[in-house]
Design a protein around this motif. Sequence first.
Motif, PDB file in Angstrom:
ATOM      1  N   TYR A   1       0.833  -1.200   0.000  1.00  0.00           N
ATOM      2  CA  TYR A   1       0.000   0.000   0.000  1.00  0.00           C
ATOM      3  C   TYR A   1       0.871   1.255   0.000  1.00  0.00           C
ATOM      4  N   VAL A   2       1.868   1.285   0.874  1.00  0.00           N
ATOM      5  CA  VAL A   2       2.760   2.444   0.976  1.00  0.00           C
ATOM      6  C   VAL A   2       3.545   2.625  -0.325  1.00  0.00           C
ATOM      7  N   LEU A   3       4.024   1.528  -0.904  1.00  0.00           N
ATOM      8  CA  LEU A   3       4.738   1.603  -2.180  1.00  0.00           C
ATOM      9  C   LEU A   3       3.837   2.179  -3.260  1.00  0.00           C
ATOM     10  N   GLY A   4       2.585   1.739  -3.275  1.00  0.00           N
ATOM     11  CA  GLY A   4       1.637   2.264  -4.258  1.00  0.00           C
ATOM     12  C   GLY A   4       1.415   3.751  -4.094  1.00  0.00           C
ATOM     13  N   LEU A   5       1.291   4.208  -2.853  1.00  0.00           N
ATOM     14  CA  LEU A   5       1.103   5.637  -2.601  1.00  0.00           C
ATOM     15  C   LEU A   5       2.304   6.432  -3.089  1.00  0.00           C
ATOM     16  N   PHE A   6       3.511   5.907  -2.842  1.00  0.00           N
ATOM     17  CA  PHE A   6       4.714   6.632  -3.272  1.00  0.00           C
ATOM     18  C   PHE A   6       4.788   6.730  -4.798  1.00  0.00           C
ATOM     19  N   ILE A   7       4.517   5.624  -5.476  1.00  0.00           N
ATOM     20  CA  ILE A   7       4.565   5.640  -6.943  1.00  0.00           C
ATOM     21  C   ILE A   7       3.487   6.570  -7.499  1.00  0.00           C
ATOM     22  N   LEU A   8       2.318   6.583  -6.859  1.00  0.00           N
ATOM     23  CA  LEU A   8       1.252   7.495  -7.271  1.00  0.00           C
ATOM     24  C   LEU A   8       1.693   8.941  -7.086  1.00  0.00           C
ATOM     25  N   ALA A   9       2.340   9.247  -5.957  1.00  0.00           N
ATOM     26  CA  ALA A   9       2.831  10.600  -5.710  1.00  0.00           C
ATOM     27  C   ALA A   9       3.894  10.979  -6.734  1.00  0.00           C
ATOM     28  N   LEU A  10       4.750  10.023  -7.088  1.00  0.00           N
ATOM     29  CA  LEU A  10       5.771  10.281  -8.104  1.00  0.00           C
ATOM     30  C   LEU A  10       5.122  10.602  -9.448  1.00  0.00           C
ATOM     31  N   GLY A  11       4.042   9.897  -9.759  1.00  0.00           N
ATOM     32  CA  GLY A  11       3.312  10.188 -10.992  1.00  0.00           C
ATOM     33  C   GLY A  11       2.744  11.593 -10.995  1.00  0.00           C
TER      34      GLY A  11
ATOM     35  N   VAL B   1      -1.841  12.202   5.142  1.00  0.00           N
ATOM     36  CA  VAL B   1      -0.573  12.792   5.584  1.00  0.00           C
ATOM     37  C   VAL B   1       0.604  12.097   4.910  1.00  0.00           C
ATOM     38  N   VAL B   2       0.561  10.775   4.876  1.00  0.00           N
ATOM     39  CA  VAL B   2       1.636  10.014   4.237  1.00  0.00           C
ATOM     40  C   VAL B   2       1.735  10.377   2.764  1.00  0.00           C
ATOM     41  N   PHE B   3       0.597  10.405   2.090  1.00  0.00           N
ATOM     42  CA  PHE B   3       0.609  10.723   0.659  1.00  0.00           C
ATOM     43  C   PHE B   3       1.089  12.156   0.424  1.00  0.00           C
ATOM     44  N   GLY B   4       0.674  13.084   1.267  1.00  0.00           N
ATOM     45  CA  GLY B   4       1.116  14.466   1.127  1.00  0.00           C
ATOM     46  C   GLY B   4       2.621  14.598   1.250  1.00  0.00           C
ATOM     47  N   TYR B   5       3.212  13.906   2.224  1.00  0.00           N
ATOM     48  CA  TYR B   5       4.667  13.933   2.371  1.00  0.00           C
ATOM     49  C   TYR B   5       5.356  13.266   1.187  1.00  0.00           C
ATOM     50  N   PHE B   6       4.746  12.232   0.651  1.00  0.00           N
ATOM     51  CA  PHE B   6       5.303  11.585  -0.536  1.00  0.00           C
ATOM     52  C   PHE B   6       5.306  12.560  -1.725  1.00  0.00           C
ATOM     53  N   VAL B   7       4.250  13.366  -1.855  1.00  0.00           N
ATOM     54  CA  VAL B   7       4.199  14.350  -2.931  1.00  0.00           C
ATOM     55  C   VAL B   7       5.331  15.369  -2.760  1.00  0.00           C
ATOM     56  N   ASN B   8       5.521  15.850  -1.540  1.00  0.00           N
ATOM     57  CA  ASN B   8       6.616  16.797  -1.282  1.00  0.00           C
ATOM     58  C   ASN B   8       7.969  16.160  -1.591  1.00  0.00           C
ATOM     59  N   PHE B   9       8.138  14.902  -1.167  1.00  0.00           N
ATOM     60  CA  PHE B   9       9.408  14.213  -1.372  1.00  0.00           C
ATOM     61  C   PHE B   9       9.683  13.993  -2.859  1.00  0.00           C
ATOM     62  N   SER B  10       8.673  13.540  -3.598  1.00  0.00           N
ATOM     63  CA  SER B  10       8.871  13.287  -5.029  1.00  0.00           C
ATOM     64  C   SER B  10       9.075  14.589  -5.797  1.00  0.00           C
ATOM     65  N   ASN B  11       8.404  15.660  -5.369  1.00  0.00           N
ATOM     66  CA  ASN B  11       8.655  16.967  -5.988  1.00  0.00           C
ATOM     67  C   ASN B  11      10.094  17.393  -5.763  1.00  0.00           C
TER      68      ASN B  11
ATOM     69  N   CYS C   1       1.002   6.701 -12.253  1.00  0.00           N
ATOM     70  CA  CYS C   1      -0.233   6.760 -11.461  1.00  0.00           C
ATOM     71  C   CYS C   1      -1.016   5.457 -11.567  1.00  0.00           C
ATOM     72  N   GLY C   2      -1.048   4.891 -12.771  1.00  0.00           N
ATOM     73  CA  GLY C   2      -1.752   3.621 -12.961  1.00  0.00           C
ATOM     74  C   GLY C   2      -1.141   2.507 -12.132  1.00  0.00           C
ATOM     75  N   LEU C   3       0.203   2.434 -12.108  1.00  0.00           N
ATOM     76  CA  LEU C   3       0.878   1.417 -11.310  1.00  0.00           C
ATOM     77  C   LEU C   3       0.632   1.649  -9.825  1.00  0.00           C
ATOM     78  N   GLY C   4       0.733   2.915  -9.396  1.00  0.00           N
ATOM     79  CA  GLY C   4       0.510   3.230  -7.992  1.00  0.00           C
ATOM     80  C   GLY C   4      -0.896   2.865  -7.541  1.00  0.00           C
ATOM     81  N   ILE C   5      -1.874   3.181  -8.370  1.00  0.00           N
ATOM     82  CA  ILE C   5      -3.267   2.868  -8.033  1.00  0.00           C
ATOM     83  C   ILE C   5      -3.476   1.363  -7.977  1.00  0.00           C
ATOM     84  N   PHE C   6      -2.905   0.643  -8.949  1.00  0.00           N
ATOM     85  CA  PHE C   6      -3.045  -0.811  -8.945  1.00  0.00           C
ATOM     86  C   PHE C   6      -2.493  -1.410  -7.657  1.00  0.00           C
ATOM     87  N   LEU C   7      -1.357  -0.921  -7.210  1.00  0.00           N
ATOM     88  CA  LEU C   7      -0.723  -1.475  -6.017  1.00  0.00           C
ATOM     89  C   LEU C   7      -1.490  -1.118  -4.750  1.00  0.00           C
ATOM     90  N   TYR C   8      -1.841   0.179  -4.601  1.00  0.00           N
ATOM     91  CA  TYR C   8      -2.477   0.557  -3.334  1.00  0.00           C
ATOM     92  C   TYR C   8      -3.921   0.051  -3.231  1.00  0.00           C
TER      93      TYR C   8
END
Length: 228
Positions: free
Chosen positions: A8-18, A82-92, A118-125
């Motif tokens: 789930y966490v990996l999916g959120l990070f990949i989604l944030a990267l997208g 909160v986790v996803f928001g920090y992932f967005v900041n980190f990937s930015n 985003c597709g990969l992140g959504i599939f995973l999470y």
Amino acid sequence: MLKKIGLYVLGLFILALGVSISVKSNLGVSPVSSLAYVLSLIFPVKMGYFTMGVFISFILVQFLLLGKEFKITSSLQVLCSVVFGYFVNFSNALLSSIEVPENLPVRLFLAVLSAAACGLGIFLYVGARVMPLPAEGLTEVISVKVKKPFSKVKVIFDLVMLLVSVLFSLFFLDSIRGIGVGTLISALLIGKFVGIFSVFLKEPLALFLRNKEQMITAVPQDKVDGNS
């Protein structure tokens, strides 16, 4: 459970990267991310923090609509936000050294790459089946309340997000920012990529989780968060 949470966490990070890649394309972000992006252009606050705020507001609306029916476990969406928001900041931050390309084909490639991520992140999470992100959660609540199909409510929800983003953008920036052909690419391709990843990865992930019933066989097209 630890495997599911890790997935789930990996999916959120990949989604944030997208999401961050879509920002770099400068062609527009997905409807769900549009308001947070526009607000980050108006105020000197990182996009990830606005993402947290927007998502938490979605949770509050869920609570107002459900009242006593609101499940205490749904409040965990705050943590996910909160986790996803920090992932967005980190990937930015990871992509901050990359200049926005002037070449249109390169920017289009980035928009498609963003949709793929985003597709990969959504599939995973979604496949981990831990907790929906607030945008999806609110859409499901509205769908139940108005007794309309999720897919139709999702379209209206995305249009409302775009409209609000456009109004903020025009009022504060005197132009439309964050919405463009990249937004259309996200709407058209993210669901397709989810389906592609489902075909090739559902079996390996089921084996990883050691329980095929825990993995969705495919993520429904109408459950895609044009998010993240």
